[in-house]
Design a protein around this motif. Sequence first.
Motif, PDB file in Angstrom:
ATOM      1  N   CYS A  20      27.406  34.526  56.032  1.00 11.49           N
ATOM      2  CA  CYS A  20      29.094  35.012  56.186  1.00 11.49           C
ATOM      3  C   CYS A  20      29.867  34.097  57.117  1.00 11.49           C
ATOM      4  O   CYS A  20      31.127  33.439  57.191  1.00 11.49           O
ATOM      5  CB  CYS A  20      29.196  35.765  55.869  1.00 11.49           C
ATOM      6  SG  CYS A  20      28.568  36.659  54.470  1.00 11.49           S
ATOM      7  N   GLY A  21      29.389  33.841  58.314  1.00 10.06           N
ATOM      8  CA  GLY A  21      29.824  33.722  59.178  1.00 10.06           C
ATOM      9  C   GLY A  21      30.391  31.744  59.548  1.00 10.06           C
ATOM     10  O   GLY A  21      31.190  31.134  59.995  1.00 10.06           O
ATOM     11  N   GLY A  22      29.041  31.411  59.286  1.00 11.89           N
ATOM     12  CA  GLY A  22      28.528  30.116  59.047  1.00 11.89           C
ATOM     13  C   GLY A  22      29.477  29.690  57.978  1.00 11.89           C
ATOM     14  O   GLY A  22      30.012  28.492  58.262  1.00 11.89           O
ATOM     15  N   PHE A  23      29.661  30.218  56.819  1.00  9.10           N
ATOM     16  CA  PHE A  23      30.510  29.820  55.746  1.00  9.10           C
ATOM     17  C   PHE A  23      32.207  29.134  56.197  1.00  9.10           C
ATOM     18  O   PHE A  23      32.518  28.695  56.033  1.00  9.10           O
ATOM     19  CB  PHE A  23      30.276  30.520  54.618  1.00  9.10           C
ATOM     20  CG  PHE A  23      31.511  30.374  53.558  1.00  9.10           C
ATOM     21  CD1 PHE A  23      31.420  28.844  52.724  1.00  9.10           C
ATOM     22  CD2 PHE A  23      32.503  31.394  53.719  1.00  9.10           C
ATOM     23  CE1 PHE A  23      32.724  28.881  52.104  1.00  9.10           C
ATOM     24  CE2 PHE A  23      34.253  31.197  52.779  1.00  9.10           C
ATOM     25  CZ  PHE A  23      33.903  29.313  52.117  1.00  9.10           C
ATOM     26  N   ALA A  24      32.274  30.947  56.630  1.00 11.24           N
ATOM     27  CA  ALA A  24      33.917  30.484  57.308  1.00 11.24           C
ATOM     28  C   ALA A  24      34.122  28.880  58.315  1.00 11.24           C
ATOM     29  O   ALA A  24      35.199  28.506  58.373  1.00 11.24           O
ATOM     30  CB  ALA A  24      34.932  32.220  58.271  1.00 11.24           C
ATOM     31  N   GLU A  25      32.954  30.010  59.484  1.00 13.00           N
ATOM     32  CA  GLU A  25      33.321  28.621  60.251  1.00 13.00           C
ATOM     33  C   GLU A  25      33.003  26.895  60.027  1.00 13.00           C
ATOM     34  O   GLU A  25      34.395  26.186  60.736  1.00 13.00           O
ATOM     35  CB  GLU A  25      33.101  29.202  61.624  1.00 13.00           C
ATOM     36  CG  GLU A  25      33.163  28.095  63.273  1.00 13.00           C
ATOM     37  CD  GLU A  25      34.517  28.259  63.499  1.00 13.00           C
ATOM     38  OE1 GLU A  25      35.003  27.234  64.485  1.00 13.00           O
ATOM     39  OE2 GLU A  25      35.196  29.669  63.220  1.00 13.00           O
ATOM     40  N   LEU A  26      32.122  26.606  60.224  1.00  9.76           N
ATOM     41  CA  LEU A  26      31.653  25.631  59.990  1.00  9.76           C
ATOM     42  C   LEU A  26      31.276  24.476  58.512  1.00  9.76           C
ATOM     43  O   LEU A  26      31.469  23.653  58.514  1.00  9.76           O
ATOM     44  CB  LEU A  26      29.914  25.786  59.667  1.00  9.76           C
ATOM     45  CG  LEU A  26      29.229  26.512  61.441  1.00  9.76           C
ATOM     46  CD1 LEU A  26      27.336  26.494  61.214  1.00  9.76           C
ATOM     47  CD2 LEU A  26      29.765  25.716  62.809  1.00  9.76           C
ATOM     48  N   PHE A  27      31.987  25.435  58.082  1.00 12.62           N
ATOM     49  CA  PHE A  27      32.627  24.770  56.307  1.00 12.62           C
ATOM     50  C   PHE A  27      34.104  25.372  56.205  1.00 12.62           C
ATOM     51  O   PHE A  27      34.359  23.924  55.963  1.00 12.62           O
ATOM     52  CB  PHE A  27      31.636  25.898  55.150  1.00 12.62           C
ATOM     53  CG  PHE A  27      32.170  24.580  53.299  1.00 12.62           C
ATOM     54  CD1 PHE A  27      31.943  23.835  53.448  1.00 12.62           C
ATOM     55  CD2 PHE A  27      33.127  25.402  53.013  1.00 12.62           C
ATOM     56  CE1 PHE A  27      32.177  22.992  52.375  1.00 12.62           C
ATOM     57  CE2 PHE A  27      33.763  25.374  51.840  1.00 12.62           C
ATOM     58  CZ  PHE A  27      33.051  23.357  51.224  1.00 12.62           C
ATOM     59  N   ALA A  28      34.837  26.149  55.886  1.00 10.08           N
ATOM     60  CA  ALA A  28      35.737  25.828  55.211  1.00 10.08           C
ATOM     61  C   ALA A  28      37.363  25.982  56.679  1.00 10.08           C
ATOM     62  O   ALA A  28      37.845  24.879  56.368  1.00 10.08           O
ATOM     63  CB  ALA A  28      36.178  27.808  55.281  1.00 10.08           C
ATOM     64  N   ARG A  29      36.662  26.871  58.008  1.00  6.36           N
ATOM     65  CA  ARG A  29      37.896  25.931  59.078  1.00  6.36           C
ATOM     66  C   ARG A  29      37.152  24.488  59.715  1.00  6.36           C
ATOM     67  O   ARG A  29      38.341  24.011  60.387  1.00  6.36           O
ATOM     68  CB  ARG A  29      37.622  26.747  60.342  1.00  6.36           C
ATOM     69  CG  ARG A  29      38.564  28.076  59.815  1.00  6.36           C
ATOM     70  CD  ARG A  29      38.651  29.282  61.289  1.00  6.36           C
ATOM     71  NE  ARG A  29      37.190  28.692  61.939  1.00  6.36           N
ATOM     72  CZ  ARG A  29      37.194  30.889  61.104  1.00  6.36           C
ATOM     73  NH1 ARG A  29      37.644  31.251  60.369  1.00  6.36           N
ATOM     74  NH2 ARG A  29      35.963  31.054  61.797  1.00  6.36           N
ATOM     75  N   LYS A  35      41.340  31.918  52.131  1.00  2.00           N
ATOM     76  CA  LYS A  35      41.793  32.723  52.457  1.00  2.00           C
ATOM     77  C   LYS A  35      39.639  33.543  52.249  1.00  2.00           C
ATOM     78  O   LYS A  35      39.558  35.186  52.188  1.00  2.00           O
ATOM     79  CB  LYS A  35      42.274  33.786  51.391  1.00  2.00           C
ATOM     80  CG  LYS A  35      43.777  33.334  51.485  1.00  2.00           C
ATOM     81  CD  LYS A  35      44.190  33.501  50.471  1.00  2.00           C
ATOM     82  CE  LYS A  35      45.688  32.618  50.851  1.00  2.00           C
ATOM     83  NZ  LYS A  35      47.162  33.666  49.031  1.00  2.00           N
ATOM     84  N   VAL A  36      39.129  32.799  51.301  1.00  2.16           N
ATOM     85  CA  VAL A  36      38.093  34.201  51.149  1.00  2.16           C
ATOM     86  C   VAL A  36      36.949  33.387  52.093  1.00  2.16           C
ATOM     87  O   VAL A  36      35.909  34.392  53.125  1.00  2.16           O
ATOM     88  CB  VAL A  36      36.538  32.305  50.128  1.00  2.16           C
ATOM     89  CG1 VAL A  36      35.715  32.875  50.246  1.00  2.16           C
ATOM     90  CG2 VAL A  36      37.809  32.786  48.854  1.00  2.16           C
ATOM     91  N   ALA A  37      37.515  32.902  52.993  1.00  2.00           N
ATOM     92  CA  ALA A  37      36.320  32.457  54.543  1.00  2.00           C
ATOM     93  C   ALA A  37      37.214  33.774  55.469  1.00  2.00           C
ATOM     94  O   ALA A  37      36.446  34.132  56.472  1.00  2.00           O
ATOM     95  CB  ALA A  37      37.392  31.556  55.573  1.00  2.00           C
ATOM     96  N   PHE A  38      37.846  33.899  55.198  1.00  2.49           N
ATOM     97  CA  PHE A  38      38.818  35.211  56.378  1.00  2.49           C
ATOM     98  C   PHE A  38      37.733  36.289  55.412  1.00  2.49           C
ATOM     99  O   PHE A  38      37.459  37.455  56.867  1.00  2.49           O
ATOM    100  CB  PHE A  38      40.235  35.545  55.308  1.00  2.49           C
ATOM    101  CG  PHE A  38      40.573  36.497  56.291  1.00  2.49           C
ATOM    102  CD1 PHE A  38      41.725  36.622  57.349  1.00  2.49           C
ATOM    103  CD2 PHE A  38      41.240  37.994  55.724  1.00  2.49           C
ATOM    104  CE1 PHE A  38      42.241  37.918  57.773  1.00  2.49           C
ATOM    105  CE2 PHE A  38      41.653  39.276  56.130  1.00  2.49           C
ATOM    106  CZ  PHE A  38      42.255  39.055  57.404  1.00  2.49           C
ATOM    107  N   ALA A  39      37.806  36.817  54.394  1.00  2.00           N
ATOM    108  CA  ALA A  39      36.714  37.880  53.871  1.00  2.00           C
ATOM    109  C   ALA A  39      35.693  37.441  54.555  1.00  2.00           C
ATOM    110  O   ALA A  39      35.184  39.150  54.806  1.00  2.00           O
ATOM    111  CB  ALA A  39      36.998  37.726  52.250  1.00  2.00           C
TER     112      ALA A  39
END
Length: 216
Positions: free
Chosen positions: A17-26, A47-51
């Motif tokens: 989850c953290g990898g998706f949010a930081e390394l992909f989305a942001r 918003k998905v990254a936030f969750a």
Amino acid sequence: MRTARLAGLLYLVVALCGGFAELFARAKVRASDDVAAALRENAGLMKVAFAADLVAFTAFLLVGIALYALFKDVHRTAALTMLTMNAVATAIQCLNMVNHAGAVMAAERGADELAVLLLDLHGIGYLVAQIFFGAWLIPLGYLVVRSGWVPRPFGYALVVGGLGYVAGLAVELVAPGADAASMALGLVGGASEIAFLLWLLAKGVSAPVRERVLVP
């Protein structure tokens, strides 16, 4: 041991989850030439990254609690230090998500400069949390080495990884252009965590018997 495998499973949730949010989305938004426009175009993804981040931070705190339960009889002070570092990192990261959400909201309302500023502030908050996110690996590594329940090289790797995270932060602050060096040091920390995670998932820990319990 069930607690060790639970910690490993929760750690996997953090990584995914953290990898998706930081390394992909942001990372996708920050790589754009027009960050504000990218925020608008990828508002749903952000918003998905936030969750995903909130799930990751909750799981990270639970990892700390599970590992504290596992290692508290090895050295209570070190275990408490580890858990405290974990909790502080979690609190900073959760509060920092206000900047993430604010960046998306500002972009959707056409306040482009504010949106970029808030996303930049999120990046700074992430670096602040990294102090504790990295430092918690040092007492954890010490506990692994001292317990003998997990092969000791994993413990030494965690200590080196924790120092790598902190050193990477220092490089980022002192020489902001030295991205390669900062990333390399961060990868040392990430590699140590992944190795430990995989061991917990695959092997757990050697069940400690009463005679082997260590005290401070």
